[in-house]
Design a protein around this motif. Structure first.
Motif, PDB file in Angstrom:
ATOM      1  N   ILE A  48       0.813  -1.342   0.125  1.00  0.00           N
ATOM      2  CA  ILE A  48      -0.111  -0.148  -0.043  1.00  0.00           C
ATOM      3  C   ILE A  48       0.816   1.244  -0.037  1.00  0.00           C
ATOM      4  CG2 ILE A  48      -1.704   1.268   1.532  1.00  0.00           C
ATOM      5  CD1 ILE A  48      -2.934  -1.444   2.265  1.00  0.00           C
ATOM      6  N   GLU A  49       1.870   1.377   1.012  1.00  0.00           N
ATOM      7  CA  GLU A  49       2.603   2.305   1.047  1.00  0.00           C
ATOM      8  C   GLU A  49       3.621   2.795  -0.537  1.00  0.00           C
ATOM      9  OE1 GLU A  49       4.826   1.926   4.613  1.00  0.00           O
ATOM     10  OE2 GLU A  49       3.082   1.857   5.642  1.00  0.00           O
ATOM     11  N   LYS A  50       3.780   1.695  -1.140  1.00  0.00           N
ATOM     12  CA  LYS A  50       4.608   1.866  -2.368  1.00  0.00           C
ATOM     13  C   LYS A  50       3.939   2.736  -3.442  1.00  0.00           C
ATOM     14  CE  LYS A  50       7.635  -2.199  -2.741  1.00  0.00           C
ATOM     15  NZ  LYS A  50       7.699  -3.261  -3.586  1.00  0.00           N
ATOM     16  N   ARG A  51       2.684   2.534  -3.626  1.00  0.00           N
ATOM     17  CA  ARG A  51       1.835   3.117  -4.556  1.00  0.00           C
ATOM     18  C   ARG A  51       0.457   3.435  -3.839  1.00  0.00           C
ATOM     19  NH1 ARG A  51       3.992  -1.854  -6.314  1.00  0.00           N
ATOM     20  NH2 ARG A  51       2.057  -2.724  -5.607  1.00  0.00           N
ATOM     21  N   MET A  52       0.571   4.222  -3.057  1.00  0.00           N
ATOM     22  CA  MET A  52      -0.639   4.694  -2.058  1.00  0.00           C
ATOM     23  C   MET A  52      -1.578   5.718  -2.699  1.00  0.00           C
ATOM     24  SD  MET A  52      -0.621   6.467   1.783  1.00  0.00           S
ATOM     25  CE  MET A  52       0.458   5.316   2.293  1.00  0.00           C
ATOM     26  N   GLY A  53      -2.815   5.166  -2.770  1.00  0.00           N
ATOM     27  CA  GLY A  53      -4.016   6.211  -3.000  1.00  0.00           C
ATOM     28  C   GLY A  53      -4.732   6.404  -1.800  1.00  0.00           C
ATOM     29  N   GLU A  54      -5.531   7.450  -1.664  1.00  0.00           N
ATOM     30  CA  GLU A  54      -6.257   7.688  -0.605  1.00  0.00           C
ATOM     31  C   GLU A  54      -7.626   7.964  -1.020  1.00  0.00           C
ATOM     32  OE1 GLU A  54      -4.054   9.255   3.118  1.00  0.00           O
ATOM     33  OE2 GLU A  54      -3.477  10.651   1.541  1.00  0.00           O
ATOM     34  N   ILE A  80     -15.190  -1.984  -4.298  1.00  0.00           N
ATOM     35  CA  ILE A  80     -15.811  -2.794  -3.062  1.00  0.00           C
ATOM     36  C   ILE A  80     -14.962  -4.006  -2.726  1.00  0.00           C
ATOM     37  CG2 ILE A  80     -17.504  -4.085  -1.934  1.00  0.00           C
ATOM     38  CD1 ILE A  80     -19.485  -2.312  -3.922  1.00  0.00           C
ATOM     39  N   PRO A  81     -13.804  -3.887  -1.854  1.00  0.00           N
ATOM     40  CA  PRO A  81     -12.987  -5.077  -1.847  1.00  0.00           C
ATOM     41  C   PRO A  81     -13.724  -6.137  -1.235  1.00  0.00           C
ATOM     42  CG  PRO A  81     -12.283  -2.999  -0.690  1.00  0.00           C
ATOM     43  CD  PRO A  81     -13.456  -2.982  -1.243  1.00  0.00           C
ATOM     44  N   ALA A 104      -2.127  -0.040  -7.584  1.00  0.00           N
ATOM     45  CA  ALA A 104      -1.932  -1.223  -8.627  1.00  0.00           C
ATOM     46  C   ALA A 104      -3.187  -2.319  -8.200  1.00  0.00           C
ATOM     47  CB  ALA A 104      -0.646  -1.616  -8.623  1.00  0.00           C
ATOM     48  N   ASN A 105      -3.529  -2.330  -6.950  1.00  0.00           N
ATOM     49  CA  ASN A 105      -4.324  -3.402  -6.575  1.00  0.00           C
ATOM     50  C   ASN A 105      -5.479  -2.598  -5.588  1.00  0.00           C
ATOM     51  OD1 ASN A 105      -5.799  -5.526  -5.759  1.00  0.00           O
ATOM     52  ND2 ASN A 105      -4.048  -6.435  -4.357  1.00  0.00           N
ATOM     53  N   PRO A 106      -6.378  -1.969  -6.020  1.00  0.00           N
ATOM     54  CA  PRO A 106      -7.338  -1.295  -5.138  1.00  0.00           C
ATOM     55  C   PRO A 106      -8.083  -2.163  -4.339  1.00  0.00           C
ATOM     56  CG  PRO A 106      -7.604  -0.640  -7.765  1.00  0.00           C
ATOM     57  CD  PRO A 106      -6.794  -1.734  -7.647  1.00  0.00           C
ATOM     58  N   GLU A 107      -8.058  -3.410  -4.536  1.00  0.00           N
ATOM     59  CA  GLU A 107      -8.788  -4.443  -3.560  1.00  0.00           C
ATOM     60  C   GLU A 107      -7.960  -4.451  -2.063  1.00  0.00           C
ATOM     61  OE1 GLU A 107     -11.175  -7.016  -3.767  1.00  0.00           O
ATOM     62  OE2 GLU A 107     -11.973  -5.742  -5.447  1.00  0.00           O
ATOM     63  N   LEU A 108      -6.619  -4.104  -2.194  1.00  0.00           N
ATOM     64  CA  LEU A 108      -5.795  -3.960  -1.140  1.00  0.00           C
ATOM     65  C   LEU A 108      -6.081  -2.537  -0.419  1.00  0.00           C
ATOM     66  CD1 LEU A 108      -3.965  -5.446   0.766  1.00  0.00           C
ATOM     67  CD2 LEU A 108      -2.161  -4.932  -0.727  1.00  0.00           C
TER      68      LEU A 108
END
Length: 148
Positions: A48-54, A80-81, A104-108
């Motif tokens: 998450i911290e590598k490619r963080m979105g908020e 909706i993860p 890269a993986n919005p489920e996470l």
């Protein structure tokens, strides 16, 4: 005359030893799982911290095994993860909560500001309880002769 024959311990002693060994094996497996769990949480945090979105997410459901949230990415996709959110303690249905996710993986996705450190207390407490129970059972088995 010396008899070189090896005698087997009584059945009760063999049963106590077998039960003790089985308990230690179970304890070892549980310990391994309890060590791997925070490591897996830490790995997810690093991703998450590598490619963080908020984003701001809405809590849709809260259950024992998972808390489901819904949030929108900047490109307009609603996520909706399927596995729920990481570190959901204290969330209630209908709450709006800040989340951080892996672009890269919005489920996470995790609750903003929370990390794998939160997994250490429950995992450590559970592990301590498991070993206390194992130690107590093994102690009882060694002190008292069980007639089998």
């Amino acid at each position: 005359m010396v008899d070189n024959a090896v005698t087997k311990p009584p059945l009760g002693v063999r049963v106590r030893r077998a039960v003790s060994r089985a308990l230690f094996i179970v304890g070892g497996v549980v310990t391994l799982i309890c060590v791997l769990l925070p490591l897996a949480c830490w790995r997810d945090d690093v991703a998450i911290e590598k490619r963080m979105g908020e984003a701001v997410a809405q809590v849709d459901s809260v259950a024992f095994n998972r808390t489901v949230v819904r949030y929108a990415t900047p490109d307009g996709r609603v996520i909706i993860p399927s596995q729920g959110i990481l570190y959901p303690d204290g969330l209630n249905v209908g709450d709006n909560v800040r989340v951080q996710y892996d672009r890269a993986n919005p489920e996470l996705v995790r609750v903003a500001g929370r990390s794998a450190v939160l997994s250490l207390l429950p995992v450590g407490t559970f592990l301590a309880a498991v070993w206390i129970v194992i130690a107590a059972v093994v102690t009882v088995l060694r002190r008292f002769r069980v007639q089998v």
